[in-house]
Design a protein around this motif. Sequence first.
Motif, mmCIF file in Angstrom:
data_model
loop_
_atom_site.group_PDB
_atom_site.id
_atom_site.type_symbol
_atom_site.label_atom_id
_atom_site.label_comp_id
_atom_site.label_asym_id
_atom_site.label_seq_id
_atom_site.Cartn_x
_atom_site.Cartn_y
_atom_site.Cartn_z
ATOM 1 N N SER A 1 33.887 16.357 18.142
ATOM 2 C CA SER A 1 35.000 17.095 17.534
ATOM 3 C C SER A 1 34.849 18.577 17.834
ATOM 4 C CB SER A 1 35.032 16.884 16.021
ATOM 5 O OG SER A 1 35.168 15.512 15.718
ATOM 6 N N SER A 2 35.987 19.251 17.893
ATOM 7 C CA SER A 2 35.987 20.674 18.200
ATOM 8 C C SER A 2 37.295 21.283 17.726
ATOM 9 C CB SER A 2 35.823 20.901 19.713
ATOM 10 O OG SER A 2 35.961 22.277 20.020
ATOM 11 N N LEU A 3 37.251 22.577 17.466
ATOM 12 C CA LEU A 3 38.455 23.316 17.119
ATOM 13 C C LEU A 3 39.112 23.931 18.341
ATOM 14 C CD1 LEU A 3 37.382 25.164 13.838
ATOM 15 C CD2 LEU A 3 38.776 23.106 14.077
ATOM 16 N N GLY B 1 31.835 23.990 13.938
ATOM 17 C CA GLY B 1 31.421 23.008 14.917
ATOM 18 C C GLY B 1 30.073 22.391 14.609
ATOM 19 N N GLN B 2 29.220 23.127 13.880
ATOM 20 C CA GLN B 2 27.901 22.584 13.545
ATOM 21 C C GLN B 2 27.999 21.472 12.501
ATOM 22 O OE1 GLN B 2 25.542 25.924 12.323
ATOM 23 N NE2 GLN B 2 25.665 26.967 14.334
ATOM 24 N N HIS B 3 29.033 21.499 11.704
ATOM 25 C CA HIS B 3 29.179 20.507 10.633
ATOM 26 C C HIS B 3 30.225 19.432 10.964
ATOM 27 C CE1 HIS B 3 26.764 23.099 7.978
ATOM 28 N NE2 HIS B 3 27.499 24.133 8.458
ATOM 29 N N MET B 4 30.847 19.529 12.112
ATOM 30 C CA MET B 4 31.851 18.536 12.484
ATOM 31 C C MET B 4 31.202 17.359 13.189
ATOM 32 S SD MET B 4 34.988 20.998 13.778
ATOM 33 C CE MET B 4 36.062 19.583 14.028
#
Length: 241
Positions: free
Chosen positions: A127-129, A120-123
């Motif tokens: 955006s989220s999983l 999540g830090q690099h998205m």
Amino acid sequence: MQQKIMLCVLLVTTACSRADHFGKPPSFTPTMNNSEHYAMMNPPIPLASDRPVAREKASLWSKNRQSLLGDRRAMQRGDILTVVIEIDEEAKISNQTNRSRSGSEKMAVPALVGIPQVAGQHMPEGSSLDPAIDLNSSGKSNGSGAVRRQEELTLRIAATVVDVLPNGILSIEGSQEVRVNFEMRELLVTGFVRPEDVSRQNQITYDKIASARVSYGGRGQITDVQQPRYGQQALDMVLPF
């Protein structure tokens, strides 16, 4: 080159068929040298059982076809019988179809050894999983159709027995043409008949004719105007819309 020749032949054939009634009434189809005429001119060889014996010649109750009570129904090649065509049919067909489908799929990964948090830090922002996959689908179709046909036809035509099959079935063929002014009305009938289905009046109805083929139409100047031109018919077959 061959395509051009075929096109020219087609155009000439089409022109000749219409030229028959160009400025004059349509010509009758010749009645000589056809299958009916051949059957009448070439009767079958009579069998020994068909020949009357001496005592039958002077009897009033002879089974001879020319006698008072003789059977005059068509039963051999060259004989003529009457075909009665009385069609009064009506058909109705109606159907309706409904179909629906729906589906839903959802997968969330809130925690997987800390991978969602690190990813999540690099998205990109937003955006989220959680959820990682969310799918929805639905479908629906409706169909309906209706067919209605009504036909009525009453005709009488004399047909000729053109052949007798080995099993005794009669092969018949009849044609009739009536010309009124510049229009020709044509009636054609063919089929196979059982001798026992022929009535005492030497008639048979169309529903007792096997493989019956009945054609009722015409040709002439009025029919030519009502029919689309050959070029238009060709375009109707090729054009998708």
